[in-house]
Design a protein around this motif. Structure first.
Motif, mmCIF file in Angstrom:
data_model
loop_
_atom_site.group_PDB
_atom_site.id
_atom_site.type_symbol
_atom_site.label_atom_id
_atom_site.label_comp_id
_atom_site.label_asym_id
_atom_site.label_seq_id
_atom_site.Cartn_x
_atom_site.Cartn_y
_atom_site.Cartn_z
ATOM 1 N N ASP A 160 45.426 10.225 -1.565
ATOM 2 C CA ASP A 160 44.864 11.586 -1.614
ATOM 3 C C ASP A 160 45.935 12.658 -1.418
ATOM 4 O O ASP A 160 45.952 13.669 -2.112
ATOM 5 C CB ASP A 160 43.766 11.735 -0.556
ATOM 6 N N ASN A 161 46.830 12.457 -0.471
ATOM 7 C CA ASN A 161 47.879 13.456 -0.216
ATOM 8 C C ASN A 161 49.138 13.120 -0.996
ATOM 9 O O ASN A 161 50.247 13.162 -0.478
ATOM 10 C CB ASN A 161 48.185 13.510 1.285
ATOM 11 N N GLU A 220 52.358 15.525 -1.215
ATOM 12 C CA GLU A 220 53.239 15.499 -0.053
ATOM 13 C C GLU A 220 54.121 14.243 -0.066
ATOM 14 O O GLU A 220 55.328 14.305 0.177
ATOM 15 C CB GLU A 220 52.390 15.524 1.227
ATOM 16 N N SER A 251 42.951 12.529 -6.584
ATOM 17 C CA SER A 251 43.799 11.463 -6.039
ATOM 18 C C SER A 251 44.450 10.659 -7.167
ATOM 19 O O SER A 251 44.018 10.721 -8.323
ATOM 20 C CB SER A 251 42.978 10.534 -5.147
#
Length: 413
Positions: free
Chosen positions: A77-78, A81, A219
């Motif tokens: 999901d991240n 980053e 995602s």
């Protein structure tokens, strides 16, 4: 070992067949041919094994990267980053998000298991040299167009412009149960990677289309990573793996394809050892031919000794005679090996035509054609090994000739 003109003249005389020495010449010729065939077999097999490893590495890594960063549960999901952290890692050359999911593909009633692969536009364009029909430029987000592997297209009967239906079992829920999600995509391009499993399964589409198909939101499935030195990929990505511990796992190409590359490495070593024994057996023919030559020339050797020839000279003469047979065989084998490798596909097709058998089934052998990549260091090792074996085979007959006692030989002459 430098020969004087006298020693070189005698050595040449002994290398040429004389009257009553046809059998010795025949054995020497067989020795040369045996060494040549052994060296050629080593060169061919090792080059093909190297070609297998190199081609598999180039094509598998070229499609999947040197490593992947994948979240537990299969959805990252991240990912933005994580992508920034990976790109900031020293010696990482590139990193890009990726979605890959096993689904079903259908066309005209035929159904095949496929891997739906969502790539960025940049990664999709990297497939350009592999396209054999159509074009990649229409593959834009929300355009409903995909590229499929050549073998998959053949299995389903697809051509450019046809529509393939991708079926995702995780569809929407209804009172009657879950209804699979089916979306039709137009085939804009057909590509051929050269690895059968990839060409048989992959359907490539833009990232956003893959997210829509899989109901993945924003995602992604994983991040593929390229580094400067593939052999040090674990070391290079160790900081990333440590930082993502508990959230994601970093898997390198060695782990993903461990069984395949380890099997190739073991087979490569085994083939080198077995074929080296063949070369070793071949040089025993040199030993036997020199022993016969020494026995046939015992009287000549005794006369040379009485004329002032030293033991060292006789040693050099017979070592040279035997070593040249091995050297000629080695370089003849080298030439034969390179000729075979150059025409390897023609040879495979000729053998298939004669035997009526399919010797190169891509579904079994991964690659669509017989690969070859010669390693200069390995070729040098093969040549040095054959020459060393040949030299060692000459020592016993040469020492036997050098130790001949002219008094014992000529006492009744």
């Amino acid at each position: 070992m430098i020969l004087t003109p006298f020693e070189w003249t005698i050595a040449k005389r002994y290398m040429l067949p004389g009257r009553g020495e046809a059998f010795i010449a025949l054995v020497a010729g067989i020795s040369l041919v045996a060494v040549a065939l052994g060296v050629a077999a080593l060169v061919i097999v090792m080059s093909v094994m190297n070609g297998f490893r190199a081609e598999l590495f180039d094509k598998i890594v070229g499609l999947n990267g040197h490593a992947i960063v994948q979240a537990y549960g299969g959805r990252l999901d991240n990912w933005r980053e994580v992508l920034a952290d990976v790109k900031a890692t020293p010696e990482v050359t590139s990193a890009s998000p990726l979605i890959e999911q096993p689904l079903l593909g259908s066309f005209n009633g035929r159904v095949e298991a496929v891997f739906a692969r969502g790539n960025t536009q940049e990664d999709i364009q990297r497939l350009g040299p592999k396209v054999i029909a159509g074009a990649l430029s229409p593959l834009q987000a929300d355009a409903g167009k995909v590229a499929v592997g050549s073998q998959l297209a053949q299995n389903l009967g697809l051509r450019v412009g046809d529509s393939i239906t991708i079926i995702n079992p995780q569809g929407r829920s209804t009172p009657f149960g879950t209804v699979p999600r089916e979306i039709a995509y137009e085939v804009a391009a057909i590509f051929e990677i050269g690895v059968y499993d990839f060409d048989e399964r992959f359907v490539v589409m833009p990232m956003r289309d893959a997210q829509t198909l899989l109901l993945a939101g924003d995602s992604v499935g994983m991040i593929e990573v390229q580094v400067t030195d593939p052999d040090r990929v674990s070391e290079i990505l160790a900081p990333v793996a440590q930082k993502l511990a508990g959230r994601a796992v970093v898997t390198d190409w060695k782990t993903i394809n461990a069984s395949l590359f380890e099997a190739l490495a073991v087979e490569r070593v085994a083939m080198f050892v077995v074929l080296s024994i063949i070369v070793l057996v071949a040089v025993f023919n040199i030993l036997s031919s020199l022993i016969m030559l020494v026995r046939a020339k015992t009287r000549d050797i005794a006369i040379l000794r009485t004329m002032g020839a030293s033991r060292r000279s006789l040693l050099k003469i017979f070592v040279t005679a035997g070593f040249l047979i091995g050297a000629l065989g080695t370089f003849t084998g080298l030439g034969l090996g390179f000729i075979f490798l150059y025409f390897r596909q023609s040879v495979v097709r000729a053998v298939e035509f004669v035997t009526g058998q399919n010797l190169w089934d891509p579904s079994i052998r991964f690659l669509t054609e017989l690969p070859s990549r010669s390693d200069p260091v390995e070729i040098a090792i093969i040549c040095i090994m054959a020459l060393l074996f040949s030299f060692l085979a000459t020592l016993y007959p040469a020492f036997k000739a050098a130790s001949t006692d002219p008094v014992q030989v000529l006492r009744y002459e």
